[in-house]
Design a protein around this motif. Structure first.
Motif, short mmCIF file in Angstrom:
data_model
loop_
_atom_site.label_atom_id
_atom_site.label_comp_id
_atom_site.label_asym_id
_atom_site.label_seq_id
_atom_site.Cartn_x
_atom_site.Cartn_y
_atom_site.Cartn_z
N THR A 19 0.84 -1.20 0.00
CA THR A 19 0.00 0.00 0.00
C THR A 19 0.87 1.25 0.00
OG1 THR A 19 -1.71 -1.20 1.22
CG2 THR A 19 -1.85 1.21 1.21
N THR A 21 3.88 1.46 -1.21
CA THR A 21 4.46 1.53 -2.55
C THR A 21 3.47 2.17 -3.52
OG1 THR A 21 5.93 -0.35 -2.20
CG2 THR A 21 5.35 0.15 -4.48
N ASP A 22 2.22 1.75 -3.45
CA ASP A 22 1.20 2.34 -4.32
C ASP A 22 1.06 3.84 -4.08
OD1 ASP A 22 0.66 -0.13 -5.48
OD2 ASP A 22 -1.03 -0.55 -4.14
N SER A 23 1.09 4.25 -2.83
CA SER A 23 0.99 5.68 -2.49
C SER A 23 2.18 6.46 -3.03
CB SER A 23 0.88 5.87 -0.98
OG SER A 23 -0.31 5.31 -0.50
N ARG A 25 4.07 5.62 -5.51
CA ARG A 25 4.05 5.60 -6.97
C ARG A 25 3.21 6.76 -7.52
NH1 ARG A 25 7.47 4.86 -10.35
NH2 ARG A 25 7.91 2.70 -9.95
N GLU A 26 2.22 7.21 -6.77
CA GLU A 26 1.43 8.37 -7.19
C GLU A 26 2.29 9.63 -7.25
OE1 GLU A 26 -2.02 8.75 -4.70
OE2 GLU A 26 -2.66 6.70 -5.12
N ASP A 27 3.25 9.74 -6.34
CA ASP A 27 4.12 10.92 -6.27
C ASP A 27 5.41 10.75 -7.08
OD1 ASP A 27 2.38 12.31 -4.58
OD2 ASP A 27 3.22 11.32 -2.81
N PRO A 29 6.29 8.98 -10.35
CA PRO A 29 5.77 8.22 -11.49
C PRO A 29 6.87 7.45 -12.23
CG PRO A 29 5.99 10.52 -12.08
CD PRO A 29 6.33 10.42 -10.62
N GLU A 30 6.44 6.45 -12.98
CA GLU A 30 7.38 5.76 -13.87
C GLU A 30 7.89 6.77 -14.88
OE1 GLU A 30 6.37 1.91 -15.35
OE2 GLU A 30 4.98 1.57 -13.69
N SER A 47 9.85 0.02 -5.56
CA SER A 47 8.80 0.32 -6.53
C SER A 47 8.34 -0.92 -7.29
CB SER A 47 9.26 1.40 -7.52
OG SER A 47 10.47 1.04 -8.12
#
Length: 116
Positions: A19, A21-23, A25-27, A29-30, A47
């Motif tokens: 969770t 990691t998901d949060s 990833r929003e900040d 980005p790939e 990531s």
């Protein structure tokens, strides 16, 4: 908690790393890659969720990534370059003062700009 130089209390917390990691990833980005190396030499956060809890000793010390990990673990902050999975990365890292974890954000670069 510290009172008059003595520890009088401690707060503990449990975080689900998927969770988190998901949060993050929003900040972040790939194509950026992020990870944290804990004091036991494991990816405490990554990531790529499948890398979480991986022992970094499984990364060959003589590889580009293994050498970069050694620099990251030995310094307080800085920048390293490495190759992982055929991709060249530049990474900034910093040490968390409370946990001594190493936090890293890396991004892929073209070979022609890797030294820039």
């Amino acid at each position: 908690m510290v009172k008059d130089g003595t520890v009088t209390g401690v707060l503990g917390a449990s975080v689900y790393l998927d969770t988190l990691t998901d949060s993050l990833r929003e900040d972040i980005p790939e194509p950026f890659v992020f990870y944290a190396i804990d004091s036991e030499g494991k990816f405490a956060l990554h990531s790529e969720k499948g890398q979480i809890a991986r022992d970094i000793s499984t990364i060959g010390a003589d590889t580009s990534f293994g050498k970069a990990i050694a620099v990251i673990r030995s310094g307080n902050s800085g920048r390293v370059e490495y190759e992982d999975g055929g991709v060249r990365y530049i990474a900034n890292f910093r040490t968390a003062p409370l946990t001594s974890w190493k936090y890293v954000v890396a991004w892929p670069v073209a070979d022609s700009t890797a030294g820039a």
